[in-house]
Structure formats: C-alpha cells, structure tokens
Motif scaffolding. Structure first.
Motif, PDB file in Angstrom:
ATOM      1  N   GLY A  76      47.345  36.726  -4.383  1.00  0.00           N
ATOM      2  CA  GLY A  76      45.931  36.589  -4.659  1.00  0.00           C
ATOM      3  C   GLY A  76      45.372  35.213  -4.476  1.00  0.00           C
ATOM      4  N   GLU A  77      46.123  34.286  -3.846  1.00  0.00           N
ATOM      5  CA  GLU A  77      45.570  32.953  -3.647  1.00  0.00           C
ATOM      6  C   GLU A  77      44.541  32.987  -2.529  1.00  0.00           C
ATOM      7  OE1 GLU A  77      47.568  30.942  -6.630  1.00  0.00           O
ATOM      8  OE2 GLU A  77      46.020  30.268  -5.294  1.00  0.00           O
ATOM      9  N   PRO A  78      43.534  32.113  -2.584  1.00  0.00           N
ATOM     10  CA  PRO A  78      42.498  32.093  -1.568  1.00  0.00           C
ATOM     11  C   PRO A  78      43.005  31.476  -0.287  1.00  0.00           C
ATOM     12  CG  PRO A  78      42.178  30.305  -3.106  1.00  0.00           C
ATOM     13  CD  PRO A  78      43.307  31.134  -3.635  1.00  0.00           C
ATOM     14  N   SER A  79      42.282  31.756   0.801  1.00  0.00           N
ATOM     15  CA  SER A  79      42.629  31.167   2.081  1.00  0.00           C
ATOM     16  C   SER A  79      42.243  29.707   2.103  1.00  0.00           C
ATOM     17  CB  SER A  79      41.903  31.890   3.225  1.00  0.00           C
ATOM     18  OG  SER A  79      42.347  33.224   3.314  1.00  0.00           O
ATOM     19  N   GLY A  80      43.045  28.908   2.816  1.00  0.00           N
ATOM     20  CA  GLY A  80      42.693  27.524   3.055  1.00  0.00           C
ATOM     21  C   GLY A  80      41.818  27.408   4.269  1.00  0.00           C
ATOM     22  N   ALA A  81      41.477  26.163   4.644  1.00  0.00           N
ATOM     23  CA  ALA A  81      40.619  25.946   5.794  1.00  0.00           C
ATOM     24  C   ALA A  81      41.274  26.398   7.071  1.00  0.00           C
ATOM     25  CB  ALA A  81      40.253  24.468   5.906  1.00  0.00           C
ATOM     26  N   ASP A  82      42.613  26.519   7.094  1.00  0.00           N
ATOM     27  CA  ASP A  82      43.274  26.966   8.301  1.00  0.00           C
ATOM     28  C   ASP A  82      43.378  28.483   8.364  1.00  0.00           C
ATOM     29  OD1 ASP A  82      45.146  27.443   6.369  1.00  0.00           O
ATOM     30  OD2 ASP A  82      46.835  26.584   7.462  1.00  0.00           O
ATOM     31  N   GLY A  83      42.772  29.167   7.381  1.00  0.00           N
ATOM     32  CA  GLY A  83      42.751  30.615   7.393  1.00  0.00           C
ATOM     33  C   GLY A  83      44.012  31.253   6.847  1.00  0.00           C
ATOM     34  N   SER A  84      45.015  30.471   6.449  1.00  0.00           N
ATOM     35  CA  SER A  84      46.253  31.036   5.944  1.00  0.00           C
ATOM     36  C   SER A  84      46.126  31.355   4.467  1.00  0.00           C
ATOM     37  CB  SER A  84      47.414  30.061   6.165  1.00  0.00           C
ATOM     38  OG  SER A  84      47.200  28.868   5.453  1.00  0.00           O
ATOM     39  N   PRO A 114      50.460  31.938  -1.631  1.00  0.00           N
ATOM     40  CA  PRO A 114      50.445  31.796  -3.080  1.00  0.00           C
ATOM     41  C   PRO A 114      51.412  30.738  -3.547  1.00  0.00           C
ATOM     42  CG  PRO A 114      51.799  33.654  -2.456  1.00  0.00           C
ATOM     43  CD  PRO A 114      51.225  33.098  -1.184  1.00  0.00           C
ATOM     44  N   GLY A 115      51.224  30.249  -4.784  1.00  0.00           N
ATOM     45  CA  GLY A 115      52.276  29.522  -5.445  1.00  0.00           C
ATOM     46  C   GLY A 115      52.059  28.070  -5.709  1.00  0.00           C
ATOM     47  N   SER A 116      53.084  27.277  -5.400  1.00  0.00           N
ATOM     48  CA  SER A 116      53.194  25.901  -5.854  1.00  0.00           C
ATOM     49  C   SER A 116      52.603  24.924  -4.873  1.00  0.00           C
ATOM     50  CB  SER A 116      54.670  25.602  -6.086  1.00  0.00           C
ATOM     51  OG  SER A 116      55.397  25.819  -4.908  1.00  0.00           O
ATOM     52  N   PRO A 117      52.628  23.601  -5.189  1.00  0.00           N
ATOM     53  CA  PRO A 117      51.985  22.630  -4.327  1.00  0.00           C
ATOM     54  C   PRO A 117      52.510  22.642  -2.912  1.00  0.00           C
ATOM     55  CG  PRO A 117      52.501  21.646  -6.435  1.00  0.00           C
ATOM     56  CD  PRO A 117      53.147  22.985  -6.415  1.00  0.00           C
ATOM     57  N   GLY A 118      51.669  22.176  -1.956  1.00  0.00           N
ATOM     58  CA  GLY A 118      52.018  22.200  -0.550  1.00  0.00           C
ATOM     59  C   GLY A 118      52.944  21.071  -0.187  1.00  0.00           C
ATOM     60  N   ARG A 119      54.158  21.090  -0.691  1.00  0.00           N
ATOM     61  CA  ARG A 119      55.116  20.052  -0.376  1.00  0.00           C
ATOM     62  C   ARG A 119      56.277  20.680   0.381  1.00  0.00           C
ATOM     63  NH1 ARG A 119      56.668  17.371  -5.703  1.00  0.00           N
ATOM     64  NH2 ARG A 119      54.432  17.450  -5.979  1.00  0.00           N
ATOM     65  N   GLN A 155      45.242  14.840  12.276  1.00  0.00           N
ATOM     66  CA  GLN A 155      44.218  15.744  12.800  1.00  0.00           C
ATOM     67  C   GLN A 155      44.456  17.211  12.470  1.00  0.00           C
ATOM     68  OE1 GLN A 155      41.335  14.680  15.346  1.00  0.00           O
ATOM     69  NE2 GLN A 155      41.717  13.344  13.602  1.00  0.00           N
ATOM     70  N   GLY A 156      45.641  17.555  12.001  1.00  0.00           N
ATOM     71  CA  GLY A 156      45.931  18.952  11.713  1.00  0.00           C
ATOM     72  C   GLY A 156      46.716  19.101  10.431  1.00  0.00           C
ATOM     73  N   LEU A 157      46.380  20.123   9.629  1.00  0.00           N
ATOM     74  CA  LEU A 157      47.075  20.442   8.381  1.00  0.00           C
ATOM     75  C   LEU A 157      47.268  21.951   8.302  1.00  0.00           C
ATOM     76  CD1 LEU A 157      44.935  18.295   5.883  1.00  0.00           C
ATOM     77  CD2 LEU A 157      47.220  17.704   6.729  1.00  0.00           C
ATOM     78  N   ALA A 158      48.476  22.393   7.975  1.00  0.00           N
ATOM     79  CA  ALA A 158      48.723  23.826   7.805  1.00  0.00           C
ATOM     80  C   ALA A 158      49.980  24.034   6.970  1.00  0.00           C
ATOM     81  CB  ALA A 158      48.874  24.515   9.159  1.00  0.00           C
ATOM     82  N   TRP A 159      50.040  25.169   6.288  1.00  0.00           N
ATOM     83  CA  TRP A 159      51.189  25.545   5.466  1.00  0.00           C
ATOM     84  C   TRP A 159      51.865  26.773   6.053  1.00  0.00           C
ATOM     85  CZ3 TRP A 159      46.802  23.371   3.776  1.00  0.00           C
ATOM     86  CH2 TRP A 159      46.893  22.298   2.869  1.00  0.00           C
ATOM     87  N   ASP A 160      53.198  26.844   5.881  1.00  0.00           N
ATOM     88  CA  ASP A 160      53.899  28.046   6.303  1.00  0.00           C
ATOM     89  C   ASP A 160      53.982  29.028   5.133  1.00  0.00           C
ATOM     90  OD1 ASP A 160      55.920  27.158   4.609  1.00  0.00           O
ATOM     91  OD2 ASP A 160      57.390  26.808   6.202  1.00  0.00           O
ATOM     92  N   ASP A 161      54.700  30.125   5.337  1.00  0.00           N
ATOM     93  CA  ASP A 161      54.771  31.156   4.308  1.00  0.00           C
ATOM     94  C   ASP A 161      55.565  30.732   3.082  1.00  0.00           C
ATOM     95  OD1 ASP A 161      53.273  32.837   5.914  1.00  0.00           O
ATOM     96  OD2 ASP A 161      55.026  33.825   6.806  1.00  0.00           O
ATOM     97  N   GLU A 162      56.306  29.642   3.209  1.00  0.00           N
ATOM     98  CA  GLU A 162      57.057  29.107   2.077  1.00  0.00           C
ATOM     99  C   GLU A 162      56.338  27.928   1.426  1.00  0.00           C
ATOM    100  OE1 GLU A 162      59.816  30.556   0.895  1.00  0.00           O
ATOM    101  OE2 GLU A 162      59.479  32.097   2.434  1.00  0.00           O
ATOM    102  N   GLN A 163      55.061  27.760   1.763  1.00  0.00           N
ATOM    103  CA  GLN A 163      54.183  26.749   1.158  1.00  0.00           C
ATOM    104  C   GLN A 163      54.576  25.318   1.531  1.00  0.00           C
ATOM    105  OE1 GLN A 163      54.565  27.895  -2.936  1.00  0.00           O
ATOM    106  NE2 GLN A 163      54.369  30.012  -2.338  1.00  0.00           N
TER     107      GLN A 163
END
Length: 392
Positions: free
Chosen positions: A28-36, A39-44, A250-258
C-alpha cells in the motif's frame, strides 16, 4: 549554511521513525516520482538476498528487449520531469517555460496546470524534477525542484483540477532552499522513496570542491521529510545529506528490494550508475568511474560520456533503465542485487534523439521523454514527445 524549514509535526516524525526502523506494513505504499511502488523501509542499499534463501531474487536474463508501443504525446517544450497521476494522467514539467502540463495518456491531450513563479531558467537550470506527495490522494500536492535567481530549491503546490486551465496550481510553499545553483550541474531529480521521505539529486554547480564538503548541499543526494527536515536515520547528525562525492545526480530509482540507485554525469571519461549506501563517498572530484581507491564507492556500471550523459532512470523487469542525452539511447542494466548481472545493453540508439526522463509505468512498461528542444538537440517537427515502451 543550510537553510531549512523547522515545522515537522510529531505525528510525521513518529511515522518516519517507524518506517526507518522497518516497521511499516508490506503493502500500500504510494508511488514515487519514478512511478515505482515499493513498500517498507528507507531507500538504502542492502546486501543481495542469498540465492538459496526464501527471499532469493530472480536474476533477469543477460539480454532484454524494448518495443515502442506508441507515441503518447508530441509538441512538448523542453520537458524535464514526469510524474504519473494516480487514476490516470501524466504531469510534465517544462524546464524553460516553467509550466506544468497534464497529458492524457490515452488521447495525448495536453492541459496546462499553470506556471511556477520564481523560476529563473538559464543554462541547465529552470523548472526541473517533479514528484507527487505520498498523500497526493488527499492533499493534492505537487513537489517541484527549480532554479531561482539565487539558488536551487524545492517547493510544493496544491493541484486543483476543477479550476480553469492555467490556474490549477496553487501558490508555491518553499519546502527547502539553499542548494547551490550554476549555469551547469544543477541536479534536479526528486522522488519520494518507499520510506515516504523526499530524495533530491543535486549538482556541484561547476564548483568541484562542494562535492566532498559534507556541509555543502552541492554534489549530493539529499534525504528529507516532506516538510524539508533532515529525515530520521540519516547518516550525518541533523543533516539532509544522504550520500556525497557526486558530480551531477540526474536519476533516482528504487528496485523491488527498496535499494536506491542513482545516475550521474562524469566529466571527460566516465558516466556512472551507482548503488547508493547512506553516508558513502562516491569520489568526485578525486575519482571518476571505477578504481577510485580506498574510501570511495565504485559505480556498478560506467560508460564513456559520448555513450550516455545519463539523465533519468527507472526500475522495471529486474533491470535499471537509464535515459541518455548525448548518447541518444536507452540503456538496460540487469541487476543481481546491487551488481550488474551482465553487460549494459543499448536500445533506440539515435532513433528519437536525446532522452531525458524514463519512468516506470507498471509491469513491463515504461514512459520515456525525449529532450530535443532544450537547445542542445536536433528538434523535429513533433518534438518533444512521450513514448510508451514495453520491455523485458
């Protein structure tokens, strides 16, 4: 000096602390600016899962495919950022016109929301990245990163689609200011991570010394609350700096494992795709590309500058997809954890000119934005455009 707003509510801080501790729910987490949607913990960046473990990751094939399904819209002027709207529609920022436009992704119809006041468009600066609030369904807030007369800053504006075209953006509320500006290297990509924190990629504005200075906002990835405060769990006390030693993110994105990935321009030798660890030093200006030495985090992939000049990135089908400006191509980097699983693969080389932004559109689809009307491209009669892609 970092100038920030100090108005975070106790509720927001408590929620962010829970998220930082990994206590959020799995969906249920919202989409980020990259459309992905993650869910879950910080983007590290985290260590790859064990291949034999219950959460073992599937490695994508070494070779993938790209099919251009259709042209969604044409006639865009200096498009830069793109944010899909829940329920339908694509918001596009114009760097030079300082406007935000809504594109109907089914018909291509364009509706101008309004002009963002205070934008000073010159060189590589102007109205750059945009992102939707994690609570957009209720607060209708659009975040924007732009160059002003004195700095680069982040604002948020309420979107009211019931108002007439051109009057749908509310007055901007400044969330964060004081990011160094220049004719070049203004950064500009923003995205909300799976932790609901706001991330921003900045440039060193041509002053290379800023990148290694942890007290400066230039040449960094920043992580903050939606109100512009240092996010809980950041690596440096009372600071929005998340990683440093960057030239121009210039680019930021997360994978399925955050795990967070970022693309940035090199100078004369190597452009980079990096897996981001909080607090790590990515080398600029002491190192460019791999082999920077002890204390520097090497990129997971690199390109000669004429092959890439990377801009936006997105994650889909187990790979990072990276738009190239000077390279005029879309790069696919299949991932195995935070490593490249195979050599990067190029698509669409020279077919659509400069490529600025790529955004996940769900499943095996991407939105891709060209950048031929930015003063450096060879614009055709229908430029600039948004394309829909299907990828594997």
């Amino acid at each position: 000096m970092i100038v920030q707003r100090r108005a975070v509510s106790a509720v927001l801080t408590a929620a962010a602390l829970l998220l930082t501790a990994g206590c959020s729910s799995g969906g249920g987490e919202p989409s980020g600016a990259d459309g992905s949607t993650s869910p879950g913990s910080p983007g590290r960046t985290a260590a790859p899962s064990s291949p034999s473990g219950p959460a073992a990751e599937r490695t994508p094939p070494a070779k993938g495919t790209v099919k251009v399904v259709r042209t969604v819209a044409t006639g865009l002027e200096s498009p830069w950022g793109l944010a899909p709207v829940p329920g339908g529609g694509l918001l596009v920022s114009s760097r030079d016109e300082a406007t935000v436009t809504r594109v109907d992704e089914k018909t291509g119809k364009k509706t101008e929301l309004g002009e963002v006041p205070g934008v000073s468009a010159s060189g590589e600066g102007g109205l750059l990245g945009i992102a939707l609030s994690p609570g957009f369904a209720s607060d209708r807030m659009i975040y924007a990163y732009f160059t002003s007369a004195s700095d680069n800053r982040i604002v948020r504006m309420r979107y009211d689609e019931k108002k007439p075209s051109g009057e749908q953006l509310g007055a901007p509320d400044t969330v964060f200011r004081g990011i160094p500006k220049g004719v070049i290297h203004n950064g500009g990509r923003i995205a909300f991570g799976p932790d609901r924190m706001l991330y921003a990629g900045t440039g060193e504005s041509g002053d290379t010394g800023l990148s290694q200075d942890k007290e400066s906002l230039g040449g960094k990835i920043l992580r903050m609350t939606p109100d512009g405060e240092p996010a809980p769990g950041n690596p440096f006390p009372d600071s929005v700096v998340y990683s440093y030693g960057h030239r121009n993110v210039q680019g930021l994105a997360w994978d399925d494992e955050q795990r967070l990935f970022a693309a940035e321009f090199g100078q004369d030798t190597w452009d980079e795709l990096n897996a981001i660890e909080p607090g790590d030093n990515y080398g600029w200006p002491e190192a460019e590309g791999e082999g920077g030495g002890s204390g520097f985090h090497d990129p997971l992939a690199q390109w000669s500058t004429d092959e890439a000049s990377p801009s936006g990135i997105a994650q889909a089908a187990g790979s990072v997809w990276m738009a190239g400006l000077r390279g005029e191509r879309l790069w696919r980097v299949p991932l195995e954890g935070t490593r490249a699983a195979a050599e990067p693969q190029a698509f669409l080389e020279g077919e659509y000119g400069r490529l600025r932004t790529v955004v996940a559109a769900g499943g095996d689809r991407l939105w891709l934005v060209t950048s031929n009307t930015d003063g450096r491209g060879d614009a055709k009669g229908d430029d600039d455009r948004i394309l829909e892609l299907r990828v594997t």
